[in-house]
Design an enzyme around this catalytic site. Sequence first.
Site, mmCIF file in Angstrom:
data_model
loop_
_atom_site.group_PDB
_atom_site.id
_atom_site.type_symbol
_atom_site.label_atom_id
_atom_site.label_comp_id
_atom_site.label_asym_id
_atom_site.label_seq_id
_atom_site.Cartn_x
_atom_site.Cartn_y
_atom_site.Cartn_z
ATOM 1 N N ALA A 1 0.843 -1.196 0.000
ATOM 2 C CA ALA A 1 0.000 0.000 0.000
ATOM 3 C C ALA A 1 0.878 1.246 0.000
ATOM 4 C CB ALA A 1 -0.900 0.000 1.229
ATOM 5 N N LYS A 2 0.498 2.228 -0.803
ATOM 6 C CA LYS A 2 1.200 3.510 -0.782
ATOM 7 C C LYS A 2 0.509 4.355 0.288
ATOM 8 C CE LYS A 2 3.199 6.930 -3.934
ATOM 9 N NZ LYS A 2 4.604 6.605 -3.649
ATOM 10 N N ALA A 3 0.850 4.076 1.529
ATOM 11 C CA ALA A 3 0.165 4.639 2.689
ATOM 12 C C ALA A 3 1.010 5.720 3.350
ATOM 13 C CB ALA A 3 -0.136 3.523 3.698
#
Length: 288
Positions: free
Chosen positions: A156-158
């Site tokens: 995830a690009k969190a």
Amino acid sequence: MSGYGDRDGKIWMDGKLVEWRDANVHILTHALHYASSVFEGERCYDGKVFKSRAHSERLLKSGELMDMPIPYTVDEIEAAKAAVLEANGLSNAYVRVLAFRGAGEDMGVAAARNPIRMAVTAWEWGNYYGDAKMKGAKLDIAKWKRPSPETIPVAAKAAGLYMICTMSKHAAEAKGCSDAMFLDYRGYVAEATGANIFFVKDGEVHTPLADAILNGLTRQTVIGMLKDRQVKVHERHIMPEELEGFEQCWLTGSAAEVTPVGQIGDYSFEVGAMTRDISEAYEALVRA
């Protein structure tokens, strides 16, 4: 140029374009307190966002992984990006799409009753590493490590995953470096604060296996370009002591594009023919 909060222009928020200065959120926005947000950084070249749908698809996947079902389709996200670029009269720009949990009924760790909001912005942005695109970036080695996939979904690009990136980049800049390179939780070479990393030795390319890092879209693009050129690519675990034997190095990312690296800690690299070739070929590809 004025600060990012004080500019002319339009920002897309929750389905409509608003004035740049009016694109605000409440102080009790959940994401501000608990980093409950995911995002995409993209570049638009000559009116076309490179890998645009792939970015939108990854945003939705990031939301799914972070238990944040984003209430927009890929087509709706694509339309929002197009609207922002048109409204701001931009054909070459950086595009940022952000989905986050807003203010709502919950203000503890749990936030299932809070709305998931989305914003799209775009602005002109030059080389991420400045003149390093020509002479090679200088990297520090971060004291922090990329976490285990058992601690957070690394695919995830969190936003929360970038807290150690901010600290590490600050420390690197204080030493006169452009960025920092992370090791992962096992001690293997991982990535920079916002870019994947590649090395060259004896005409072959080595890059960290994406099992504890984000498998960047630019990373995937460059691997495909190398394979098209019949260059052997080793996606594997790399120990930090191996840096001494590598001849060339570069970084990849939507913001970084393909940026040569001249130094990491005490290790030096040449901006060689393969690095220049891939950098130039990438520049041509994104504008094709």
